[in-house]
Write an enzyme that holds these catalytic residues in place. Structure first.
Site, PDB file in Angstrom:
ATOM      1  N   LYS A  53       0.838  -1.203   0.000  1.00  0.00           N
ATOM      2  CA  LYS A  53       0.000   0.000   0.000  1.00  0.00           C
ATOM      3  C   LYS A  53       0.871   1.250   0.000  1.00  0.00           C
ATOM      4  O   LYS A  53       0.619   2.200  -0.745  1.00  0.00           O
ATOM      5  CB  LYS A  53      -0.922  -0.003   1.226  1.00  0.00           C
ATOM      6  CG  LYS A  53      -2.019  -1.066   1.144  1.00  0.00           C
ATOM      7  CD  LYS A  53      -2.752  -1.262   2.479  1.00  0.00           C
ATOM      8  CE  LYS A  53      -3.733  -2.410   2.387  1.00  0.00           C
ATOM      9  NZ  LYS A  53      -4.403  -2.723   3.660  1.00  0.00           N
ATOM     10  N   GLN A  97      -4.059  -1.071  10.015  1.00  0.00           N
ATOM     11  CA  GLN A  97      -4.047  -2.396   9.400  1.00  0.00           C
ATOM     12  C   GLN A  97      -4.654  -3.436  10.355  1.00  0.00           C
ATOM     13  O   GLN A  97      -4.266  -3.531  11.513  1.00  0.00           O
ATOM     14  CB  GLN A  97      -2.602  -2.781   9.032  1.00  0.00           C
ATOM     15  CG  GLN A  97      -2.465  -4.115   8.319  1.00  0.00           C
ATOM     16  CD  GLN A  97      -3.124  -4.141   6.941  1.00  0.00           C
ATOM     17  OE1 GLN A  97      -3.058  -3.167   6.190  1.00  0.00           O
ATOM     18  NE2 GLN A  97      -3.781  -5.235   6.619  1.00  0.00           N
ATOM     19  N   ASP A 120     -10.435   3.477   4.733  1.00  0.00           N
ATOM     20  CA  ASP A 120     -10.658   2.024   4.675  1.00  0.00           C
ATOM     21  C   ASP A 120     -12.160   1.714   4.729  1.00  0.00           C
ATOM     22  O   ASP A 120     -12.585   0.604   4.439  1.00  0.00           O
ATOM     23  CB  ASP A 120      -9.944   1.344   5.853  1.00  0.00           C
ATOM     24  CG  ASP A 120      -8.931   0.309   5.391  1.00  0.00           C
ATOM     25  OD1 ASP A 120      -8.816   0.095   4.171  1.00  0.00           O
ATOM     26  OD2 ASP A 120      -8.259  -0.279   6.264  1.00  0.00           O
TER      27      ASP A 120
END
Ligand code: NDP
Length: 284
Positions: A53, A97, A120
């Site tokens: 990412k 994450q 996200d």
């Protein structure tokens, strides 16, 4: 006839290249898009995802603010960091994450991100908006699947869509997006009776169950479009397989995503899209 292979790697490269001009324009106006990436602990798969990412962001001109924390980080300290990032005007998107180490409550941590920076798209407000049909950010994996469906040329209104898997990050939002696109949606899960029969009715199949090749090729309806979200490592090898038995499925499907090179790269591309969207909105 051989299925059209939906090349997620090429499509992702196209999406990322398409962001470049806007990133440059925002940067020239003093608002270079910025993504904060928070990783707690040293889970090897998470380290690989985070690296991928960050690399994709940097290539697109998006600033990355990397925060690697020890696996025994206290929940309150993690939340304090999230709040600091939330207050930092250089940071437009915050990604924590997942999965987090077991002692940390992901829902509390995610709730500390402001919805404006929730790239996200796991914050409850973001989820609620998606379900209400007024989305702000769309979770990256299902958003990527929708782009791949567009690439396949399938017409979604009235199509029978079957989603296998009902996780909050893939299956449920995927079902919502298909519903919003006017498909007739069935969601299957571990307690579904006769999975094969459900799959056999699908004009559009999205497999996100996390079980290597559990969806047998022979179950696929002739002419279906198959999106395989699964990423499973074949034990003792470096080989990856999806949740669909690829070769026989490709003989029956009209279009299918490969694993790797299908949904995975699109997930990352959509994170960049969301980050640029967040920067654009904050620059207004
Ligand atoms: P989860 O484990 O959170 O969810 C799996 C879902 O599949 C659950 O709803 C479960 O049902 C259902 N399921 C499990 N076994 C069966 C079965 N035998 N028959 C029918 N349904 C079943 O997984 P995720 O949603 O996080 O991920 C799914 C897959 O996608 C994984 O392989 C993951 O690695 C991959 N993935 C790939 C991404 C990418 O970018 N390509 C991104 C995210 C995930 P129940 O709810 O009843 O337990």
């Amino acid at each position: 006839m051989a299925a059209l292979v939906l090349d997620g790697k090429a499509l992702a490269a196209e999406v990322r290249a398409g962001l470049r001009d806007e990133v440059d324009a925002l940067a020239a106006a003093g608002a270079r898009p910025g993504l904060a990436v928070v990783l707690v602990g040293q889970d090897p798969a998470s380290q690989v995802y985070v690296r991928g990412k960050a690399r994709a962001c940097e290539e697109a001109g998006i600033a990355v603010f990397d925060h690697k924390l020890a696996k025994d980080t206290r929940e309150d300290d993690l939340i304090t960091l999230v709040r600091q990032l939330d207050d930092d005007p250089r940071v437009h998107g915050i990604l924590v994450q997942l999965p987090l180490p077991a002692h940390l409550r992901a829902d509390r941590v995610i709730a500390a991100i402001s919805p404006a920076k929730d790239v996200d798209a796991f914050h409850p407000e973001t989820t609620g908006r998606l379900f209400a049909g007024t989305p702000t950010f769309v979770p990256c994996t299902p958003a990527g699947c929708m782009r791949l469906l567009a690439l396949s040329g399938v017409s979604l209104p009235g199509a029978r869509a079957v989603v296998v898997g009902r996780s909050n990050i893939v299956g449920k939002p995927m079902a919502q997006l298909l519903l919003a696109a006017h498909a007739t949606v069935t969601v299957c899960h571990s307690q579904t009776r006769e999975l094969a029969a459900e799959v056999a009715r699908a004009d559009v199949l999205v497999a996100a169950l996390g079980r290597p090749e559990a969806i047998r090729g022979a179950w696929i309806k002739e002419g279906a479009v198959v999106i395989d979200v699964g990423i499973n490592r074949v034990e003792g090898t470096k080989k990856l397989v999806g949740d669909v038995e690829y070769a026989p499925a490709a003989e029956r499907a009209r279009a299918i995503t490969p694993v790797p090179g299908g949904v995975g790269p699109m997930t990352i591309a959509m994170l960049l899209v969301n980050t640029v969207q967040a920067a654009r909105q904050s620059a207004r």
